[in-house]
Write a protein that holds these residues in place. Structure first.
Motif, short mmCIF file in Angstrom:
data_model
loop_
_atom_site.label_atom_id
_atom_site.label_comp_id
_atom_site.label_asym_id
_atom_site.label_seq_id
_atom_site.Cartn_x
_atom_site.Cartn_y
_atom_site.Cartn_z
N ALA A 165 -70.10 85.41 26.31
CA ALA A 165 -68.77 84.92 26.66
C ALA A 165 -68.85 84.13 27.95
CB ALA A 165 -67.82 86.09 26.82
N CYS A 166 -67.92 83.24 28.12
CA CYS A 166 -67.87 82.49 29.36
C CYS A 166 -66.43 82.32 29.77
CB CYS A 166 -68.51 81.12 29.19
SG CYS A 166 -68.57 80.17 30.73
N SER A 167 -66.11 82.71 30.99
CA SER A 167 -64.74 82.63 31.47
C SER A 167 -64.34 81.18 31.65
CB SER A 167 -64.63 83.36 32.81
OG SER A 167 -63.44 83.01 33.47
N ASP A 187 -57.09 88.50 32.84
CA ASP A 187 -57.26 88.02 31.47
C ASP A 187 -58.68 87.49 31.34
OD1 ASP A 187 -57.14 86.91 28.98
OD2 ASP A 187 -55.67 85.36 29.49
N GLU A 188 -59.58 88.35 30.87
CA GLU A 188 -61.01 88.01 30.82
C GLU A 188 -61.62 88.52 29.52
OE1 GLU A 188 -63.06 86.33 32.59
OE2 GLU A 188 -62.29 86.13 34.65
N ASN A 189 -62.92 88.47 29.46
CA ASN A 189 -63.66 89.00 28.32
C ASN A 189 -64.12 90.43 28.61
OD1 ASN A 189 -64.56 85.76 28.34
ND2 ASN A 189 -63.87 86.59 26.39
N ALA A 190 -65.00 90.94 27.76
CA ALA A 190 -65.50 92.30 27.89
C ALA A 190 -66.05 92.56 29.29
CB ALA A 190 -66.61 92.51 26.86
N GLY A 191 -65.88 93.81 29.75
CA GLY A 191 -66.40 94.14 31.07
C GLY A 191 -66.25 95.60 31.41
N ASN A 202 -48.37 85.07 21.11
CA ASN A 202 -47.49 86.22 21.26
C ASN A 202 -48.04 87.25 22.24
OD1 ASN A 202 -45.25 85.96 18.97
ND2 ASN A 202 -47.19 85.23 18.12
N CYS A 203 -49.18 87.82 21.93
CA CYS A 203 -49.71 88.92 22.74
C CYS A 203 -50.11 88.47 24.14
CB CYS A 203 -50.91 89.55 22.04
SG CYS A 203 -50.57 90.05 20.35
N LEU A 204 -50.55 87.22 24.29
CA LEU A 204 -50.93 86.71 25.60
C LEU A 204 -49.83 85.88 26.24
CD1 LEU A 204 -54.70 85.93 25.04
CD2 LEU A 204 -53.75 87.42 26.80
N ALA A 205 -49.32 84.88 25.53
CA ALA A 205 -48.32 83.99 26.12
C ALA A 205 -47.01 84.71 26.39
CB ALA A 205 -48.08 82.78 25.21
N ARG A 206 -46.69 85.71 25.61
CA ARG A 206 -45.44 86.48 25.78
C ARG A 206 -45.76 87.96 25.96
NH1 ARG A 206 -44.76 82.14 22.80
NH2 ARG A 206 -42.83 80.93 22.95
N LEU A 221 -55.87 90.71 28.34
CA LEU A 221 -55.47 91.36 29.58
C LEU A 221 -55.89 92.82 29.59
CD1 LEU A 221 -51.91 89.83 29.62
CD2 LEU A 221 -53.57 89.47 31.44
N ASP A 222 -56.45 93.27 30.71
CA ASP A 222 -56.83 94.67 30.84
C ASP A 222 -55.57 95.53 30.93
OD1 ASP A 222 -59.45 93.81 30.83
OD2 ASP A 222 -59.56 93.68 33.01
N ALA A 223 -55.73 96.83 30.66
CA ALA A 223 -54.56 97.70 30.51
C ALA A 223 -54.68 98.96 31.38
CB ALA A 223 -54.38 98.10 29.04
#
Length: 740
Positions: free
Chosen positions: A20-22, A240-244, A144-148, A628-630
């Motif tokens: 992945a690349c940010s 808002d990133e990839n796996a980590g 939806n899940c990201l933009a809103r 997004l992390d939770a």
């Protein structure tokens, strides 16, 4: 006409996953921020160079490959080759985060198919359909899940604020799925995806054909359980990133738990959030001097130099084989809110792909050592490393002399004293090979530069599962002996794996490995009690950790699930421990079933209200699988608790490996609760502060602390419940804390 399966399909079926690349880029200004710290500056420059190389040459980044493939289309290609290139472009653009561009490639391919003199191979048509479906699903998530985004987004079963208001993506996905179900009516993967899409559109279950979707009873929790609200955004944790990885602990010694989050992307910035109290966190990444410290699929805290401030270790290069020869980082906490990279000067600079590591005092000298499990593939060999702390800021590598230079695709490592002999042992989880348990023999190597371990895996009975991932030692039944939990995983990573997972959910046999819960027999062996404990189903975990959700004194666990395929949308899973006898799935009732890929998990009481909350790093491996992390806030269970921050003197300052026994009076009977200081699971790092639930205790009879180096046992009576304490080795007191 095209007959081959596009090249990406072979990658998906193998063990090498997508990098992945940010979207964030490193620039010269970021490198210059560390000019005053030469060693940190050198690491920042290394990492910036690796990020630039990844954009140009990493075969799983696809930035350069997409440009090359699109240039090929402008040349003179045979019709079949043009179709193959378009199929590859569709896959790569979905992976790179451009689902609309992927759809354009699919549409162009469909137009060209009309020119073929004979029907295309079914495999090729299936690849195009899969790319089209993936695009529509991801468009629905992005819009939806990201933009809103709100607290209900992507929580399974989808309802309330999680319903899609921008419906085009999921509506088109529904159309594709229904058409494919006419051809494959028994496909468990298609039935599952139709269920997810129908939920997002607000149609499930009344508006669905019950023969085509998964029945609601499959998702029901096995026990009543209160709902934990997802609250990361309102806390100020917006990543808002990839796996980590994820850490939840106190890095400035103010009594409040702070947060570290990493991203696997080679340009993904490590993030540091200070807990300000009052339900808010502040991003202090830049002020901490961490700009340009990037990458890392797994992170964990330590205090390697015993200065009283928690440091951070970052593992890099996972899954990438020869293109993952990236240095790890040891980040020294300077005690003033800043961190400095000390990888090079400490002797830890090494270039091997890895994910799994653990800090423990293996030789009981009061200083924490480091074991790093590396990733070896079919044509490469990267033996594991054991670094013994030299008590001067440096380390010496001695894995071969210590007989723990394991070569394999290591996915998890755990440290614990399973035989209660006072020496910390080591467990290694390997993907595709028998797992290994190394007993610490309590002896230095003849040259004095290592520490001897013996492989007791077979006699102990803990070699399975063959395909495994996170693992940990814990005392799940509170008998004073460390048990062992190992999660299972899939043999191959391809779109068909989703169907296997659905088979398991619906009670059918499947090919994915199930977990193992090993109960300690107190004689050096373990018994497999997985089925008796109710965990005989697939726990498809990449990250996982444990804690006490309801303060009943028994440890529960949360599994971050998934794989790199964009269509593997399955809930993360929470299991509640019922009195140390059985685990029950409470995912749905508790609101834990996030559909996005789960990685680092950490438990800790970030709001100091006496119960443990949960942090999870979300997002997949592919650049286009970010999320997004939770944070899940504990609603409270009206049970008693005690919190103890331990500080070693002869024992390592962080007190890792120290054993605590709390005896309570509960309903007129004595009950003992056992804990060992440590960050928990092997992917995600919980607080080192002991946070113990006491159930319905009427009083604490005694708190017993066993310090591993001094061999001192301290006992305390007349200890108040619902109180936070600090205990310094040898001082003979539990001091109440009063964090702001």
């Amino acid at each position: 006409m095209p007959k081959r399966i596009p090249s990406w399909a072979g990658l998906m079926a193998g063990t090498l996953l997508l990098s992945a690349c940010s979207s964030k880029r490193l620039d010269e200004e970021q490198v210059k921020t560390r000019a005053g710290d030469l060693e940190t500056g050198r690491m920042v420059e290394r990492l910036a160079g690796l990020a630039r190389e990844a954009e140009q040459s990493n075969p799983f980044e696809f930035t350069g490959q997409i440009r090359t493939a699109e240039a090929m289309l402008s040349g003179s290609l045979a019709l079949s080759e043009r179709l193959n290139v378009l199929s590859d472009i569709a896959f790569m653009k979905n992976t790179a985060g451009d689902p609309r561009g992927a759809l354009e490639a699919v549409r162009s391919a469909n137009q060209l198919l009309k020119e073929l003199p004979a029907p295309a191979a079914p495999e090729f048509l299936a690849q195009l359909r899969y790319a089209e479906l993936t695009s529509y699903l991801r468009i629905g998530e992005l819009e939806n899940c990201l933009a809103r985004h709100n607290r209900d987004c992507c929580l399974f079963p989808i309802k309330d604020g999680g319903l899609h208001t921008q419906r085009d993506g999921f509506q088109m996905a529904e159309k594709v799925i229904l058409e494919d179900l006419k051809i494959h009516p028994d496909s468990p993967a298609l039935r599952w995806l139709l269920t997810v899409v129908s939920m997002g559109l607000g149609k499930y279950p009344q508006g669905c054909d019950p023969n085509l979707v998964i029945a609601p009873k499959v998702f029901e929790s096995e026990q009543p359980f209160p709902r934990f609200e997802e609250c990361a955004t309102e806390l100020g944790i917006v990543v808002d990133e990839n796996a980590g990885g994820a850490i939840l602990d106190d890095f400035n010694n103010d009594g409040l738990l702070d947060i570290f989050l990493s991203s696997w992307s080679k340009s993904g910035q490590l993030r540091f959030f200070i807990n300000q109290g009052g339900g808010r966190f502040q991003d202090r990444t830049r002020e901490a001097g961490l700009i340009g410290i990037t990458g890392g699929l797994n992170i964990a805290q330590t205090d390697y130099d015993n200065d009283g401030f928690l440091d951070v270790y970052v593992a890099r290069g996972a899954w990438l084989d020869k293109q993952g020869l990236d240095p790890d980082s040891l980040l020294h906490n300077n005690g003033d809110g800043t961190f400095s990279d000390r990888t090079e000067s400490s002797g830890l600079l090494s270039r091997k792909p890895n994910l799994a590591f653990v800090w423990a005092d293996f030789n009981n000298d009061g200083w924490l050592d480091l074991f790093v499990g590396c990733e070896s593939m079919s044509d490469t060999a990267y033996p594991a490393e054991l670094f013994l702390n030299q008590r001067n800021g440096g380390f010496v590598e001695c894995a071969a002399a210590s007989r723990v230079n394991v070569t394999g695709f290591i996915r998890g490592v755990a440290a614990g004293d399973y035989d209660n002999d006072g020496w910390t042992d080591l467990y290694v989880s390997i993907l595709g090979q028998p797992n290994l348990l190394f007993r610490n023999q309590g002896l230095a190597t003849p040259d004095g530069r290592g520490w001897l371990f013996a492989d007791v895996s077979q006699t102990a009975g803990v070699a399975g599962p063959l395909f495994s991932f996170p693992c940990w030692f814990w005392d799940y039944d509170n008998d004073g002996w460390q048990d062992l939990f190992v999660t299972g995983y899939a043999r191959n990573y391809n779109p068909e794996t989703l169907g296997e997972l659905v088979k398991d959910m619906t009670g059918q046999p499947c090919s994915v490995e199930k977990p193992r819960l090993y109960k300690n027999n107190h004689d050096g062996t373990f018994s497999d009690v997985t089925q008796a404990a109710g965990i005989q189903h697939v726990v498809y975990a990449m990250g996982a950790n444990f804690g006490d959700l309801d303060n009943d004194g028994f440890l529960d666990f949360y599994a971050g699930t998934g794989d790199p395929n964009l269509t593997t949308l399955i809930p993360n899973r929470m299991y509640h421990n019922d009195q140390g006898k059985r685990f029950y799935d409470v995912t749905t009732n508790g609101g834990f079933g996030h559909l996005q890929k789960g990685h680092g998990v950490a438990f800790g009481d970030f709001d100091n209200d006496g119960d443990q909350d949960i942090l999870i790093n979300l997002g997949g491996a592919a650049k286009g699988d970010n999320f997004l992390d939770a944070v899940f806030r504990n609603p409270g269970f009206e049970k008693k608790w005690i919190s103890v921050a331990l500080r070693g003197k002869q024992t390592n300052r962080a007190a890792i490996g120290t054993k605590v026994k709390v005896t309570i009076d509960e309903s007129g009977r004595d009950r003992s609760i056992y804990r060992v200081v440590g960050p928990g699971g092997s992917f995600g790092a919980s607080t080192l502060r002991l946070e113990l639930g006491l159930g319905d205790a009427s009083s604490i009879r005694e708190v017993e602390i066993q310090w591993p180096v001094s061999k001192r046992t301290e006992r305390f009576t007349q200890v108040a419940m619902n109180t936070r304490y600090t205990c310094v080795e040898g001082e003979g007191a539990l001091r109440p804390d009063h964090p702001e």
